[in-house]
Scaffold this motif. Sequence first.
Motif, PDB file in Angstrom:
ATOM      1  N   ALA A  90      12.700   2.906   2.891  1.00 29.51           N
ATOM      2  CA  ALA A  90      12.462   2.112   3.806  1.00 29.51           C
ATOM      3  C   ALA A  90      10.612   2.373   3.497  1.00 29.51           C
ATOM      4  N   GLY A  91      10.100   3.013   3.458  1.00 35.97           N
ATOM      5  CA  GLY A  91       8.823   3.846   3.688  1.00 35.97           C
ATOM      6  C   GLY A  91       8.123   3.671   1.793  1.00 35.97           C
ATOM      7  N   ASN A  92       8.529   4.116   0.897  1.00 37.36           N
ATOM      8  CA  ASN A  92       8.834   3.604  -0.255  1.00 37.36           C
ATOM      9  C   ASN A  92       8.291   2.283  -0.674  1.00 37.36           C
ATOM     10  N   ILE A  93       9.131   1.085  -0.246  1.00 37.74           N
ATOM     11  CA  ILE A  93       8.970  -0.318  -1.035  1.00 37.74           C
ATOM     12  C   ILE A  93       7.768  -0.654   0.563  1.00 37.74           C
ATOM     13  N   VAL A  94       7.694   0.003   1.552  1.00 43.12           N
ATOM     14  CA  VAL A  94       6.504  -0.659   2.599  1.00 43.12           C
ATOM     15  C   VAL A  94       5.030   0.039   1.740  1.00 43.12           C
ATOM     16  N   PHE A  95       4.710   1.238   1.167  1.00 43.70           N
ATOM     17  CA  PHE A  95       3.838   2.271   0.150  1.00 43.70           C
ATOM     18  C   PHE A  95       3.862   0.702  -0.866  1.00 43.70           C
ATOM     19  N   ASP A  96       4.999   0.517  -1.376  1.00 40.49           N
ATOM     20  CA  ASP A  96       4.503  -0.226  -2.739  1.00 40.49           C
ATOM     21  C   ASP A  96       4.285  -1.445  -2.267  1.00 40.49           C
ATOM     22  N   THR A  97       4.278  -2.298  -1.919  1.00 43.93           N
ATOM     23  CA  THR A  97       3.662  -3.505  -0.939  1.00 43.93           C
ATOM     24  C   THR A  97       2.599  -3.532  -0.618  1.00 43.93           C
ATOM     25  N   ALA A  98       2.161  -2.994   0.303  1.00 40.66           N
ATOM     26  CA  ALA A  98       1.040  -2.728   0.356  1.00 40.66           C
ATOM     27  C   ALA A  98      -0.132  -2.498  -1.061  1.00 40.66           C
ATOM     28  N   LEU A  99       0.142  -0.877  -1.562  1.00 43.27           N
ATOM     29  CA  LEU A  99      -1.011  -1.569  -2.134  1.00 43.27           C
ATOM     30  C   LEU A  99      -0.100  -2.246  -3.464  1.00 43.27           C
ATOM     31  N   GLY A 100       0.561  -2.865  -3.733  1.00 39.04           N
ATOM     32  CA  GLY A 100       0.965  -4.156  -4.818  1.00 39.04           C
ATOM     33  C   GLY A 100      -0.141  -5.232  -4.120  1.00 39.04           C
ATOM     34  N   ALA A 101      -0.437  -5.127  -2.742  1.00 36.81           N
ATOM     35  CA  ALA A 101      -1.137  -6.033  -2.548  1.00 36.81           C
ATOM     36  C   ALA A 101      -2.482  -6.178  -2.748  1.00 36.81           C
ATOM     37  N   VAL A 102      -3.172  -5.198  -3.113  1.00 33.91           N
ATOM     38  CA  VAL A 102      -4.240  -4.631  -3.710  1.00 33.91           C
ATOM     39  C   VAL A 102      -4.994  -5.587  -4.596  1.00 33.91           C
ATOM     40  N   PRO A 103      -5.360  -7.409  -4.888  1.00 37.55           N
ATOM     41  CA  PRO A 103      -5.723  -7.141  -6.217  1.00 37.55           C
ATOM     42  C   PRO A 103      -6.387  -6.920  -7.227  1.00 37.55           C
ATOM     43  N   VAL A 104      -5.579  -7.065  -7.885  1.00 36.60           N
ATOM     44  CA  VAL A 104      -6.085  -6.487  -9.201  1.00 36.60           C
ATOM     45  C   VAL A 104      -5.873  -4.676  -9.625  1.00 36.60           C
ATOM     46  N   ALA A 105      -5.987  -3.764  -8.883  1.00 35.19           N
ATOM     47  CA  ALA A 105      -6.226  -2.806  -8.095  1.00 35.19           C
ATOM     48  C   ALA A 105      -4.287  -2.987  -8.567  1.00 35.19           C
ATOM     49  N   GLY A 106      -3.562  -3.628  -7.237  1.00 35.30           N
ATOM     50  CA  GLY A 106      -2.705  -3.405  -6.765  1.00 35.30           C
ATOM     51  C   GLY A 106      -1.623  -3.742  -7.658  1.00 35.30           C
ATOM     52  N   ASP A 107      -2.042  -4.632  -8.899  1.00 38.60           N
ATOM     53  CA  ASP A 107      -0.667  -5.012 -10.524  1.00 38.60           C
ATOM     54  C   ASP A 107      -1.067  -3.316 -10.750  1.00 38.60           C
ATOM     55  N   ALA A 108      -1.715  -3.231 -11.230  1.00 35.72           N
ATOM     56  CA  ALA A 108      -2.275  -1.732 -12.201  1.00 35.72           C
ATOM     57  C   ALA A 108      -0.622  -0.360 -11.089  1.00 35.72           C
ATOM     58  N   PHE A 109      -0.949  -0.334  -9.862  1.00 38.35           N
ATOM     59  CA  PHE A 109      -0.402   0.242  -9.757  1.00 38.35           C
ATOM     60  C   PHE A 109       1.069   0.570  -9.354  1.00 38.35           C
ATOM     61  N   ASP A 110       1.726  -0.852  -8.987  1.00 36.85           N
ATOM     62  CA  ASP A 110       3.157  -1.552  -9.677  1.00 36.85           C
ATOM     63  C   ASP A 110       3.309  -1.570 -10.772  1.00 36.85           C
ATOM     64  N   LEU A 111       2.811  -0.671 -11.641  1.00 33.11           N
ATOM     65  CA  LEU A 111       2.822  -0.734 -12.975  1.00 33.11           C
ATOM     66  C   LEU A 111       4.191   0.893 -13.238  1.00 33.11           C
ATOM     67  N   VAL A 112       2.717   1.927 -12.366  1.00 30.13           N
ATOM     68  CA  VAL A 112       2.934   3.168 -12.371  1.00 30.13           C
ATOM     69  C   VAL A 112       3.924   3.177 -10.929  1.00 30.13           C
ATOM     70  N   PHE A 113       3.822   2.834  -9.970  1.00 32.20           N
ATOM     71  CA  PHE A 113       4.533   3.042  -8.592  1.00 32.20           C
ATOM     72  C   PHE A 113       6.366   2.814  -8.974  1.00 32.20           C
ATOM     73  N   ARG A 114       7.483   3.241  -8.665  1.00 33.83           N
ATOM     74  CA  ARG A 114       8.583   3.020  -8.680  1.00 33.83           C
ATOM     75  C   ARG A 114       8.932   2.479  -7.749  1.00 33.83           C
ATOM     76  N   SER A 115       8.797   2.258  -6.684  1.00 37.94           N
ATOM     77  CA  SER A 115       9.401   2.827  -5.307  1.00 37.94           C
ATOM     78  C   SER A 115      11.044   2.312  -5.565  1.00 37.94           C
ATOM     79  N   ASN A 116      11.974   1.638  -5.889  1.00 35.15           N
ATOM     80  CA  ASN A 116      13.296   0.945  -6.470  1.00 35.15           C
ATOM     81  C   ASN A 116      13.692   2.382  -7.158  1.00 35.15           C
ATOM     82  N   THR A 117      13.086   2.483  -8.285  1.00 36.39           N
ATOM     83  CA  THR A 117      13.744   3.591  -8.789  1.00 36.39           C
ATOM     84  C   THR A 117      13.882   4.767  -7.623  1.00 36.39           C
ATOM     85  N   ARG A 118      12.835   5.514  -7.098  1.00 36.39           N
ATOM     86  CA  ARG A 118      13.108   6.537  -6.361  1.00 36.39           C
ATOM     87  C   ARG A 118      13.868   5.909  -5.332  1.00 36.39           C
TER      88      ARG A 118
END
Length: 139
Positions: A90-118
């Motif tokens: 759940a922490g992986n998902i929250v972390f991914d969602t919180a940082l992914g919500a940041v405009p532009v930088a969050g979209d780039a973050f989504d490309l490298v942090f794969r919470s579901n793979t973890r």
Amino acid sequence: MNQSRQQPRPMAIELPTGTDPQSIRRRIETMEYMLERSFRIPGINYAVGLDSIVGLVPVVGDVITAAMGAYIVWEARNLGLPKWKLWRMAGNIVFDTALGAVPVAGDAFDLVFRSNTRNLKIVRKHLDKHHPETRTIEG
């Protein structure tokens, strides 16, 4: 004149509906694949999934992908994973969602942090130890 007509083959993936560990493992692996690796970016051959693509839609996209990731945690709960592993997932998902919500930088973050793979890695490690018959050979 008896001509047999061939029915078109369905393009959808057939997932098992059982509650056994093997069926749950297949559903989790399929969800992870859809969220993290289902498309390739042409030219650079980098795998992305719905998490990165749907996440481009502000707020709504992140909520949708978080809910899809939460499904993996729910299935892991059905497998009987210890609570501390579920909290970590759940922490992986929250972390991914919180940082992914940041405009532009969050979209780039989504490309490298794969919470579901973890999270899939946590589930596989548990299943390989407690249900070794569910192991699959990956090629």
